[in-house]
Each structure stands twice: as structure tokens, then as C-alpha cells.
Design an enzyme around this catalytic site. Structure first.
Site, PDB file in Angstrom:
ATOM      1  N   ARG A 206       0.853  -1.201   0.000  1.00 56.49           N
ATOM      2  CA  ARG A 206       0.000   0.000   0.000  1.00 56.49           C
ATOM      3  C   ARG A 206       0.881   1.240   0.000  1.00 56.49           C
ATOM      4  NH1 ARG A 206      -2.675  -2.933   4.588  1.00 56.49           N
ATOM      5  NH2 ARG A 206      -4.152  -4.286   3.524  1.00 56.49           N
ATOM      6  N   PHE A 221     -11.922  -5.153  -4.912  1.00 53.11           N
ATOM      7  CA  PHE A 221     -11.679  -6.108  -3.821  1.00 53.11           C
ATOM      8  C   PHE A 221     -11.107  -5.348  -2.615  1.00 53.11           C
ATOM      9  CE2 PHE A 221     -10.764  -8.183  -7.919  1.00 53.11           C
ATOM     10  CZ  PHE A 221     -11.679  -9.232  -7.915  1.00 53.11           C
ATOM     11  N   ASP A 242     -16.468  -3.853  -3.178  1.00 51.64           N
ATOM     12  CA  ASP A 242     -16.345  -5.174  -2.561  1.00 51.64           C
ATOM     13  C   ASP A 242     -17.694  -5.854  -2.660  1.00 51.64           C
ATOM     14  OD1 ASP A 242     -14.072  -6.515  -0.527  1.00 51.64           O
ATOM     15  OD2 ASP A 242     -16.097  -7.340  -0.349  1.00 51.64           O
ATOM     16  N   ASN A 269     -19.901  -6.996  -7.713  1.00 54.27           N
ATOM     17  CA  ASN A 269     -19.011  -8.061  -8.162  1.00 54.27           C
ATOM     18  C   ASN A 269     -18.019  -7.428  -9.146  1.00 54.27           C
ATOM     19  OD1 ASN A 269     -17.776 -10.175  -9.517  1.00 54.27           O
ATOM     20  ND2 ASN A 269     -19.573 -11.488  -9.291  1.00 54.27           N
ATOM     21  N   ASP A 290      -6.819  -6.584  -5.913  1.00 53.12           N
ATOM     22  CA  ASP A 290      -6.307  -7.418  -4.808  1.00 53.12           C
ATOM     23  C   ASP A 290      -7.346  -8.481  -4.462  1.00 53.12           C
ATOM     24  OD1 ASP A 290      -4.882  -8.428  -2.670  1.00 53.12           O
ATOM     25  OD2 ASP A 290      -5.487  -6.836  -1.281  1.00 53.12           O
ATOM     26  N   CYS A 330      -2.654 -13.707  -4.244  1.00 55.11           N
ATOM     27  CA  CYS A 330      -2.196 -14.347  -3.004  1.00 55.11           C
ATOM     28  C   CYS A 330      -2.380 -15.858  -3.082  1.00 55.11           C
ATOM     29  CB  CYS A 330      -2.914 -13.764  -1.788  1.00 55.11           C
ATOM     30  SG  CYS A 330      -4.696 -13.908  -1.858  1.00 55.11           S
TER      31      CYS A 330
HETATM   32  N1  SAH Z   1      -7.526  -5.186  -0.656  1.00 51.57           N
HETATM   33  C1  SAH Z   1      -7.840  -5.610   0.691  1.00 51.57           C
HETATM   34  C2  SAH Z   1      -7.935  -7.102   0.830  1.00 51.57           C
HETATM   35  C3  SAH Z   1      -8.875  -7.763  -0.129  1.00 51.57           C
HETATM   36  S1  SAH Z   1      -9.361  -9.364   0.334  1.00 51.57           S
HETATM   37  C4  SAH Z   1      -6.799  -5.050   1.652  1.00 51.57           C
HETATM   38  O1  SAH Z   1      -5.832  -4.409   1.208  1.00 51.57           O
HETATM   39  O2  SAH Z   1      -6.948  -5.236   2.845  1.00 51.57           O
HETATM   40  C5  SAH Z   1     -10.469  -9.778  -0.930  1.00 51.57           C
HETATM   41  C6  SAH Z   1     -11.825  -9.089  -0.845  1.00 51.57           C
HETATM   42  O3  SAH Z   1     -12.487  -9.366  -2.077  1.00 51.57           O
HETATM   43  C7  SAH Z   1     -12.754  -9.573   0.253  1.00 51.57           C
HETATM   44  O4  SAH Z   1     -13.133  -8.482   1.038  1.00 51.57           O
HETATM   45  C8  SAH Z   1     -13.979 -10.160  -0.482  1.00 51.57           C
HETATM   46  O5  SAH Z   1     -15.214  -9.814   0.122  1.00 51.57           O
HETATM   47  C9  SAH Z   1     -13.874  -9.501  -1.822  1.00 51.57           C
HETATM   48  N2  SAH Z   1     -14.423 -10.232  -2.989  1.00 51.57           N
HETATM   49  C10 SAH Z   1     -14.336 -11.540  -3.269  1.00 51.57           C
HETATM   50  N3  SAH Z   1     -14.855 -11.807  -4.484  1.00 51.57           N
HETATM   51  C11 SAH Z   1     -15.280 -10.624  -4.995  1.00 51.57           C
HETATM   52  C12 SAH Z   1     -15.887 -10.229  -6.216  1.00 51.57           C
HETATM   53  N4  SAH Z   1     -16.150 -11.118  -7.190  1.00 51.57           N
HETATM   54  N5  SAH Z   1     -16.175  -8.925  -6.407  1.00 51.57           N
HETATM   55  C13 SAH Z   1     -15.899  -8.012  -5.439  1.00 51.57           C
HETATM   56  N6  SAH Z   1     -15.311  -8.329  -4.275  1.00 51.57           N
HETATM   57  C14 SAH Z   1     -15.006  -9.612  -4.041  1.00 51.57           C
END
Ligand code: SAH
Length: 387
Positions: A206, A221, A242, A269, A290, A330
Site C-alpha cells: 500500500r 476487492f 467489494d 461483483n 487485490d 495471493c
Molecule cells: N484489498 C484488501 C484485501 C482484499 S481481500 C486489503 O488491502 O486489505 C479480498 C476481498 O475481495 C474480500 O473483502 C472479499 O469480500 C472480496 N471479494 C471476493 N470476491 C469478490 C468479487 N467477485 N467482487 C468483489 N469483491 C469480491
């Protein structure tokens, strides 16, 4: 009499090459109870070291010591103390960070995260689970936290035949803990938040991304908005997405608690939303991808590859020339070179020229143990769309 597990030639070879795990298929004889610390013998009765034994997991042995060295209380305490001292030297710009990263601290299947005055512990094998009371005592002694929570609900515990439970082991642990990372304040829910509450492994990515962020930012995400909030000061407008409504609420609450006014969070989504942005000609100067691990196991790799390709392709299409793409994976099962190939494929299909500004990984408090590829899971590329 110590518990004993005898392994095959192949198992012995693996240990010689430096890997600390022995699989079930390489076990020859067992005279041990689940979760015991055992003496490991080679096929010719040679003592190879001591290990944690599991009678359920595919990973039957996790090596603690080699040769004659005993894996006693003094060794555990010493390794914990070294792991803690190392984190202190890193001068991490956060009150939340990982104190113990399992194999990389030679403390297999043990995770300890610090959130301010509190510790959150995970014991992910029969061996460390059995030792949990002592581990809590050693941590109390070494760190003096106000409370220790065992966040023992990860699915991997089921593979060990262990129950999923969350319990306070020492002191008291509040429902919400306030922490500050890279100057941003977060309210962490250590009982229900993802992982142990925050994605601590992205802290340095970040910070690195901040150097290149500009214009209109899309944080896909977003979870609790950590990329969005860290990069917001450099950006005109921030769109955080999200799929979870809870996450969206948290992003909004975190933004207002930090006085960040240019962030809009919505539940969506990402796969659909990227298509929508493409159709409606929306453009961004900075995009962060992410996603959660698409490839949780080897069987899922093909599907995961097409998922990563899809989001990277679409993100590159809606990224303005000169814009920054921060793209992460990840999934341990997608290694660095495969991830690179996928992103390169996406760039070719999008007909864009991309340069690599930074090739990054998980934060320094989550080190990678050489020879144990399983400990290298987070890849993060910071890219620039040149044209
Ligand atoms: N970027 C964040 C961590 C992301 S973890 C950080 O820096 O802390 C992944 C996230 O993606 C989760 O919160 C989950 O709810 C979300 N997620 C999973 N599938 C998704 C989708 N198809 N569309 C949007 N969000 C999604």
C-alpha cells in the site's frame, strides 16, 4: 520413552534438501500420539531431528530441529523471542503486524499477529494446538499483552481433525481494536474479520503504491478500504468495490473516521463491474486489483488463471494511458512467473504497452523461507500503462 516416527529414504532426502515437511506417504513406522513432538528416525534408525506429528494431515511431520538438538521449552521460547526481536528491528509503521509467521520463523503452523495491546494466535496443526497453553504463557511473558485471543477457526484446522473455535486465552480482548497503519486508523474485529482481522501482508505494498497513485482510483476487492484510504490523499476521487455489504459499511466508516471525503464505496461483483465500466467508457488513472486467492489448490489453477487474466485484461482496458495498475495474487499455487505470464497475456490482449515499476511480495514481517515455496504466496506488481 520419547515418541518416535520412522521415515523413508525419500522422506530423509527431502529433509536433507532443507524442506521441513514430511508427507504421510513417506512415513514408515509410528510410535506416537496425535500432536506429539517426536524423534524422527531415518530408514536406518539414524536420528534426523525432532518434529510435530499429525495423524490426520497429509503433512505428517513438521520438523522443529535437526540432528541431536531437542525441541524443548527453551527452544520454543528462544525462537519466539527471536521472532519478536526481528519484528522490533523492522520499525514497522503500524501498530498491527505479524509477530510469528510459522515456518519462516521456524515455528511451523503457528501464527501470531499483534493488534496494538493485543495478540491474536492461530495454531494450525495438532502439534501447536497441543502446545497452545504453553505458547500463550510464553507470549504473555515475552510481550505482556493486555489480552490473547486464539482465532482458531481457519478451515485448515479441519484437515488436522481440530475443532474450529475462537477463545480468549489471557486477559480480555475487546470486540473492536483500534490500530493505525501508514497513518490511517482502522477498527479491527479480531473475532470475525478476515484472516486475524486485517490483511497485514499488504501494508508495504500500500505504501509503495502511494508513490504512483494519481487521478481517479478504482480499488477493486477493497475489504476494509485499506488501499483506497492509503492512496486517497494522492487521488482526486476514489471508487472502492467489494462484494460484501459488511465490507462496504466498514470502508465507509473507516473513511469518515479518518476524515477522508473523496471515497465512495459500493457493493459489487468486480467481474461484472469492470465489464460495466468498459461498456460505459469510464476511465481510471490508478487501479488496484487485490482479489481473494482464486487458486486455493492445484485443481483450481486453470480456472484461477482465467479469472486473473479476465480482471487484469479489463482493468488494463479502462486504465488511462500513463496510469498505474497495482495487481496482486495471493494464490500460492500461481507462482511468480506464472502470474507474470498471465498479466503479460492480459496486456497483449488489451493491446497496451506496460512497464513494470515494482515487483513486490508480502510484507517483511511475513518472510519467505528459502527452499519452502509454500511460504511465498503474495505477489504484487506495480505497473504503468505506457500507451
Ligand atoms: N484489498 C484488501 C484485501 C482484499 S481481500 C486489503 O488491502 O486489505 C479480498 C476481498 O475481495 C474480500 O473483502 C472479499 O469480500 C472480496 N471479494 C471476493 N470476491 C469478490 C468479487 N467477485 N467482487 C468483489 N469483491 C469480491
Amino acid at each position: 520413552m520419547p515418541s518416535i516416527v520412522q521415515i523413508t529414504h525419500r522422506g530423509e532426502d527431502r529433509i536433507r534438501r532443507g524442506h521441513p515437511w514430511i508427507y504421510r506417504a513417506d512415513i514408515q513406522e509410528v510410535d506416537a500420539m496425535p500432536g506429539d513432538t517426536v524423534v524422527v528416525l531415518g530408514p536406518r534408525q539414524r536420528r534426523l531431528g525432532e518434529a510435530l506429528f499429525s495423524d490426520r494431515s497429509q503433512i505428517a511431520l513438521r520438523l522443529l530441529t535437526r540432528g541431536e538438538t531437542q525441541a524443548d521449552a527453551a527452544l520454543w521460547r528462544e525462537r519466539l523471542a527471536r521472532a519478536l526481536a526481528f519484528r522490533e528491528r523492522l520499525q514497522i509503521d503500524s501498530t498491527a503486524y505479524r509477530l510469528v509467521h510459522a515456518d519462516a520463523d521456524l515455528l511451523p503452523s503457528l501464527i501470531v499477529d499483534r493488534y496494538g495491546e493485543y495478540l491474536v494466535v492461530q495454531t494450525l496443526s495438532q502439534g501447536t494446538d497441543r502446545l497452545l497453553p504453553q505458547i500463550a504463557e510464553w507470549l504473555q511473558d515475552l510481550v505482556h499483552p493486555a489480552g490473547i485471543l486464539a482465532r482458531n477457526d481457519p478451515k485448515v484446522r479441519l484437515l488436522e481433525g481440530l475443532e474450529q473455535k475462537v477463545e480468549v486465552l489471557r486477559g480480555s480482548v475487546p470486540e473492536r481494536i483500534a490500530v493505525v497503519e501508514n497513518g490511517i486508523r482502522y477498527e479491527v474485529d479480531p473475532r470475525h474479520g478476515q484472516k486475524t482481522g486485517l490483511f497485514l501482508d499488504q501494508r508495504e505494498n500500500r505504501r509503495a503504491a502511494l508513490q504512483y497513485a494519481h487521478g481517479r482510483l478504482l480499488d477493486a476487492f477493497s475489504y476494509n478500504g485499506a488501499f483506497a484510504l492509503t492512496l486517497a490523499p494522492r487521488c482526486r476521487e476514489v471508487v472502492a468495490l467489494d462484494i460484501s455489504e459488511d465490507a462496504v459499511e466498514r470502508i465507509t466508516a473507516n473513511a469518515s473516521a479518518n476524515g477522508v471525503a473523496n471515497v465512495t464505496a459500493s457493493a459489487a461483483n468486480v467481474f461484472d463491474e469492470l465489464r460495466h465500466f468498459e461498456r460505459t467508457n469510464e476511465r481510471f488513472e490508478t487501479i488496484v486489483l487485490d482479489p481473494p486467492a482464486f487458486a486455493k489448490n492445484k485443481a483450481a489453477v486453470d480456472k484461477a488463471m482465467s479469472g486473473y487474466k479476465d480482471i487484469n485484461l479489463r482493468a488494463l482496458r479502462i486504465l488511462s494511458p500513463g496510469g498505474t495498475l497495482v495487481t496482486c495474487s495471493c494464490s500460492y499455487n500461481i507462482d511468480e512467473s506464472l502470474f507474470f505470464d498471465i498479466v503479460q497475456d492480459a496486456a497483449a490482449d488489451a493491446h497496451v504497452s506496460v512497464t513494470v515499476l515494482e515487483k513486490r511480495m508480502q510484507a517483511r514481517d511475513h518472510p519467505v523461507l528459502l527452499g519452502v515455496p509454500e511460504t511465498y504466496y503474495l505477489k504484487c506488481l506495480i505497473l504503468r500503462r505506457v500507451e
